[in-house]
Design an enzyme around this catalytic site. Structure first.
Site, PDB file in Angstrom:
ATOM      1  N   TRP A  57       0.804  -1.221   0.000  1.00  0.00           N
ATOM      2  CA  TRP A  57       0.000   0.000   0.000  1.00  0.00           C
ATOM      3  C   TRP A  57       0.843   1.279   0.000  1.00  0.00           C
ATOM      4  CZ3 TRP A  57       2.233   1.723   4.338  1.00  0.00           C
ATOM      5  CH2 TRP A  57       2.559   0.795   5.348  1.00  0.00           C
ATOM      6  N   LYS A 101      -3.165  -8.588  -7.157  1.00  0.00           N
ATOM      7  CA  LYS A 101      -3.945  -8.189  -5.973  1.00  0.00           C
ATOM      8  C   LYS A 101      -3.308  -6.955  -5.335  1.00  0.00           C
ATOM      9  CE  LYS A 101      -3.775  -9.135  -1.444  1.00  0.00           C
ATOM     10  NZ  LYS A 101      -4.417  -7.956  -0.858  1.00  0.00           N
ATOM     11  N   SER A 149       6.131  -7.189   3.328  1.00  0.00           N
ATOM     12  CA  SER A 149       6.947  -7.525   4.496  1.00  0.00           C
ATOM     13  C   SER A 149       7.720  -8.829   4.279  1.00  0.00           C
ATOM     14  CB  SER A 149       6.039  -7.675   5.714  1.00  0.00           C
ATOM     15  OG  SER A 149       5.126  -8.728   5.516  1.00  0.00           O
ATOM     16  N   TYR A 174       4.220 -21.381  -0.185  1.00  0.00           N
ATOM     17  CA  TYR A 174       3.114 -21.614  -1.120  1.00  0.00           C
ATOM     18  C   TYR A 174       3.642 -22.317  -2.377  1.00  0.00           C
ATOM     19  CZ  TYR A 174       0.676 -17.785   1.451  1.00  0.00           C
ATOM     20  OH  TYR A 174       0.116 -16.968   2.398  1.00  0.00           O
ATOM     21  N   GLU A 222      10.354  -8.688  -3.124  1.00  0.00           N
ATOM     22  CA  GLU A 222      10.961  -7.403  -2.744  1.00  0.00           C
ATOM     23  C   GLU A 222      10.486  -7.106  -1.338  1.00  0.00           C
ATOM     24  OE1 GLU A 222      13.049  -5.649  -4.346  1.00  0.00           O
ATOM     25  OE2 GLU A 222      12.915  -6.624  -6.310  1.00  0.00           O
ATOM     26  N   CYS A 267      10.189   1.018   1.595  1.00  0.00           N
ATOM     27  CA  CYS A 267      11.056  -0.129   1.911  1.00  0.00           C
ATOM     28  C   CYS A 267      12.516   0.269   1.888  1.00  0.00           C
ATOM     29  CB  CYS A 267      10.780  -1.290   0.976  1.00  0.00           C
ATOM     30  SG  CYS A 267      10.736  -0.817  -0.734  1.00  0.00           S
ATOM     31  N   LYS A 294       1.634   0.791  15.555  1.00  0.00           N
ATOM     32  CA  LYS A 294       2.924   0.087  15.468  1.00  0.00           C
ATOM     33  C   LYS A 294       4.074   1.098  15.569  1.00  0.00           C
ATOM     34  CE  LYS A 294       5.742  -2.487  12.201  1.00  0.00           C
ATOM     35  NZ  LYS A 294       5.908  -2.991  10.846  1.00  0.00           N
ATOM     36  N   GLU A 315      12.286  -3.134  11.100  1.00  0.00           N
ATOM     37  CA  GLU A 315      11.708  -2.167  10.167  1.00  0.00           C
ATOM     38  C   GLU A 315      10.481  -1.535  10.813  1.00  0.00           C
ATOM     39  OE1 GLU A 315       9.711  -3.545   6.532  1.00  0.00           O
ATOM     40  OE2 GLU A 315      10.912  -2.074   5.445  1.00  0.00           O
TER      41      GLU A 315
HETATM   42  P1  NAP Z   1       2.169  -7.228   4.083  1.00  0.00           P
HETATM   43  O1  NAP Z   1       1.303  -7.880   5.070  1.00  0.00           O
HETATM   44  O2  NAP Z   1       3.417  -7.895   3.672  1.00  0.00           O
HETATM   45  O3  NAP Z   1       1.258  -6.906   2.803  1.00  0.00           O
HETATM   46  C1  NAP Z   1       1.715  -6.866   1.479  1.00  0.00           C
HETATM   47  C2  NAP Z   1       0.710  -7.560   0.566  1.00  0.00           C
HETATM   48  O4  NAP Z   1       0.627  -8.944   0.926  1.00  0.00           O
HETATM   49  C3  NAP Z   1      -0.713  -7.018   0.691  1.00  0.00           C
HETATM   50  O5  NAP Z   1      -1.325  -7.047  -0.571  1.00  0.00           O
HETATM   51  C4  NAP Z   1      -1.348  -8.008   1.631  1.00  0.00           C
HETATM   52  O6  NAP Z   1      -2.741  -8.058   1.547  1.00  0.00           O
HETATM   53  C5  NAP Z   1      -0.724  -9.303   1.179  1.00  0.00           C
HETATM   54  N1  NAP Z   1      -0.768 -10.358   2.177  1.00  0.00           N
HETATM   55  C6  NAP Z   1      -0.925 -10.229   3.523  1.00  0.00           C
HETATM   56  N2  NAP Z   1      -0.936 -11.439   4.107  1.00  0.00           N
HETATM   57  C7  NAP Z   1      -0.792 -12.354   3.127  1.00  0.00           C
HETATM   58  C8  NAP Z   1      -0.735 -13.772   3.104  1.00  0.00           C
HETATM   59  N3  NAP Z   1      -0.847 -14.495   4.222  1.00  0.00           N
HETATM   60  N4  NAP Z   1      -0.565 -14.394   1.915  1.00  0.00           N
HETATM   61  C9  NAP Z   1      -0.484 -13.692   0.787  1.00  0.00           C
HETATM   62  N5  NAP Z   1      -0.536 -12.350   0.742  1.00  0.00           N
HETATM   63  C10 NAP Z   1      -0.689 -11.686   1.897  1.00  0.00           C
HETATM   64  O7  NAP Z   1       2.518  -5.816   4.584  1.00  0.00           O
HETATM   65  P2  NAP Z   1       1.558  -4.897   5.483  1.00  0.00           P
HETATM   66  O8  NAP Z   1       0.766  -5.643   6.497  1.00  0.00           O
HETATM   67  O9  NAP Z   1       0.809  -4.089   4.541  1.00  0.00           O
HETATM   68  O10 NAP Z   1       2.640  -4.132   6.290  1.00  0.00           O
HETATM   69  C11 NAP Z   1       3.333  -4.803   7.336  1.00  0.00           C
HETATM   70  C12 NAP Z   1       4.758  -4.415   7.310  1.00  0.00           C
HETATM   71  O11 NAP Z   1       5.347  -4.823   6.068  1.00  0.00           O
HETATM   72  C13 NAP Z   1       5.003  -2.928   7.341  1.00  0.00           C
HETATM   73  O12 NAP Z   1       4.928  -2.416   8.620  1.00  0.00           O
HETATM   74  C14 NAP Z   1       6.358  -2.865   6.735  1.00  0.00           C
HETATM   75  O13 NAP Z   1       7.322  -3.156   7.684  1.00  0.00           O
HETATM   76  C15 NAP Z   1       6.343  -3.937   5.700  1.00  0.00           C
HETATM   77  N6  NAP Z   1       6.076  -3.454   4.340  1.00  0.00           N
HETATM   78  C16 NAP Z   1       7.095  -3.399   3.476  1.00  0.00           C
HETATM   79  C17 NAP Z   1       6.882  -2.937   2.190  1.00  0.00           C
HETATM   80  C18 NAP Z   1       7.976  -2.861   1.208  1.00  0.00           C
HETATM   81  O14 NAP Z   1       7.828  -2.233   0.172  1.00  0.00           O
HETATM   82  N7  NAP Z   1       9.091  -3.502   1.450  1.00  0.00           N
HETATM   83  C19 NAP Z   1       5.613  -2.532   1.794  1.00  0.00           C
HETATM   84  C20 NAP Z   1       4.560  -2.617   2.708  1.00  0.00           C
HETATM   85  C21 NAP Z   1       4.822  -3.086   3.974  1.00  0.00           C
HETATM   86  P3  NAP Z   1      -3.657  -7.189   2.553  1.00  0.00           P
HETATM   87  O15 NAP Z   1      -3.418  -5.795   2.235  1.00  0.00           O
HETATM   88  O16 NAP Z   1      -5.016  -7.625   2.239  1.00  0.00           O
HETATM   89  O17 NAP Z   1      -3.190  -7.560   3.934  1.00  0.00           O
END
Ligand code: NAP
Ligand code: MG
Length: 504
Positions: free
Chosen positions: A170, A194, A248, A258, A270, A305, A355, A404
């Protein structure tokens, strides 16, 4: 025609009210409801109020999207178009994104809390530029002829992998989509993508613009919905050939499971970072460095990131640099993301804000000292605002320096010698980006080589541009790179054709 003019605040507010939002799944060239009929609410992070409801896809919808994508892959409606024709369609799509940048930027701003100056002025033009760059490469990549023995001909060519799945975050919803879609579509694949649940809206409109540009039905499918159902179904689908993920490290790991447990689809990850910005004692241009340091950690609310979340600075210049950063931050207005003067908008969600605030409390209890920021602001807006926060006296073994945070929180860590700077910078489980500042060419080259990160900026905070690959070492990435022609490789299979010629 382009429409990247950033609206004044009154215009932005009025136009945001009038937006005609796309909220249903985009499958096989059309919008449709989720099979279950369910919908979920997406909110505006700057007000905490709902914007609209979006179709809540599930495994059945992923199946429908993959069936459409497979059919489109198999009948060659996209892969067998001449590369030049594919290029023209994608360039038209990029042009449409640019022409609608204002509308798309408004959508992104209300859905993601990002400042309008960034979404209209940067995210959408960059999204268009990314698709255009990869499109332009479509008819410029050649195969090889191998030096095979007399009487044989051997060619080495690249073919699309077939159906690509993509799951994206996001923080830069449109751009992260483009980083996957540009190379995957330019190389002739079909895609099921997605978006993150919090930011589904811009991608649905971008997909519609793709159809307007001439991308055939079934080639680009968008399934909105939760990660643990839609995301997992994409990760496990037996008919998806490769999956590209940004997010993440924790969720990234799951995609390897998977894949291992199903069809061994190719996995490209990434992931997160804890990137160092190293400042050596010979620097003189504190204003420029301070501006870079601030952009590195506070741009996009620190939800980046490759955020430079650790400032590793020589003891002798620390005070001077922190003064310059404080002066720089006077220009960083936190507030309504629809205001073009805003540089820092809202965090993506209440959960993310909590958080970040939790880490700020943790930093205090670990003994670091808050020099600016440190608590929630603008609470009366109903939104999730945290100002730029700087911790001094951080040790690299503190959790705020290791984990992070994904928010506007900078940890300042001192060093004495070059070797110590490199050791601190590399002492992290991540390895996405790093930057270093020095006037000494020797230090610059030595340290740039020593830093264990996929992108190193020298006297710059930079991820490079479309011509350079982006990907992480260690827990920051796996399996491939975004951007540049290297991104094309991962969406293609390498094929050898060995031909035996008959004797004369
Ligand atoms: P995230 O959980 O890794 O979400 C990224 C994507 O994965 C979203 O589309 C999410 O869908 C999907 N997802 C979540 N759980 C999944 C699962 N079990 N299987 C398959 N896909 C799944 O990241 P977030 O919760 O948005 O953020 C958590 C932390 O991730 C942040 O605090 C940050 O540290 C890190 N982050 C890193 C980046 C980066 O660019 N490196 C970007 C975003 C976040 P939903 O949106 O429906 O949950
Ligand atoms: Mg939202």
């Amino acid at each position: 025609m382009t429409d990247t003019l950033i609206p004044a605040i009154d215009e932005a507010r009025a136009e945001a009210e009038r937006l005609d939002l796309r909220t249903r799944l985009f499958i096989d060239g059309d919008f449709r409801d989720a099979a279950s009929g369910r919908r979920f609410t997406t909110e505006n992070p700057a007000t905490g109020r709902p914007i609209t409801e979006v179709a809540e896809g599930g495994p059945a919808d992923v199946d429908a999207a993959v069936t459409a994508a497979r059919r489109a892959a198999d009948d060659g409606r996209w892969s067998r178009l001449s590369p030049g024709d594919r290029k023209q369609i994608l360039i038209r799509w990029a042009d449409l994104i640019e022409a609608n940048a204002r509308e798309l930027g408004l959508i992104e701003t209300i859905d993601a809390g990002k400042p309008i100056a960034d979404t209209v002025g940067l995210d959408m033009p960059e999204t268009a530029a990314c698709i255009r760059w990869h499109a332009e490469a479509a008819d410029k990549i050649y195969g090889q002829v191998a030096p095979s023995p007399e009487g044989t001909v051997a060619t080495i060519t690249r073919e699309p992998v077939g159906v690509v799945g993509a799951v994206i975050p996001w923080n830069y919803p449109a751009q992260m989509a483009a980083w996957k879609l540009g190379p995957a579509l330019a190389t002739g694949n079909t895609v099921v993508i997605k978006p993150a649940s919090t930011t589904s809206l811009s991608l649905l409109r971008i997909a519609e613009l793709g159809a307007d540009a001439g991308i055939p039905g079934g080639v680009l499918n968008v399934v909105t919905g939760p990660g643990d159902t839609v995301g997992e179904a994409i990760g496990r689908h037996p008919d998806i050939d490769a999956v590209a993920f940004t997010g993440s490290t924790e969720v990234g790991r799951r995609f390897l499971h998977y894949s291992a447990e199903t069809n061994l689809k190719r996995v490209l990850l990434e992931l997160g970072g804890k990137s160092p910005q190293v400042v050596f004692p010979d620097v003189t241009d504190f204003e420029t460095i301070a501006s870079n340091v601030a952009i590195a950690i506070f741009w996009n609310m620190g939800e980046n990131c490759s955020a430079g979340s650790r400032l590793v600075v020589h003891r002798s210049v620390k005070a001077r640099l922190l003064e310059a950063v404080a002066a720089e931050l006077e220009a960083w207005r936190v507030g309504d993301p629809l205001d073009p003067a805003t540089r820092i908008g809202a965090l993506i969600s209440r959960g993310q804000m909590e958080k970040v605030l939790g880490y700020i409390d943790l930093g205090r209890s670990e003994g670091a000292r808050v020099v600016t920021g440190g608590s929630r602001i603008l609470e009366e807006s109903g939104g999730w605002f945290v100002p730029p926060t700087i911790f001094d006296n951080v040790r690299n073994d503190m959790r705020i320096a290791r984990e992070e945070i994904f928010g506007p929180v900078l940890s300042v860590i001192e060093f004495e010698t070059e070797a110590e700077a490199v050791a601190i910078a590399n002492d992290t489980p991540y390895g996405l980006a790093a930057s270093l500042y020095t006037r000494d060419l020797n230090v610059a080259h030595r340290v740039a080589r020593d830093l264990r990160a996929g992108v190193v900026g020298v006297n710059a905070y930079s991820e490079g541009d479309m011509t350079t690959p982006f990907g992480g070492y260690k827990l920051s990435g796996f399996g491939g790179h975004d951007k540049s022609l290297h991104a094309h490789d991962q969406y293609t299979e390498l094929k050898t054709i060995w031909i035996q010629l008959a004797e004369r």
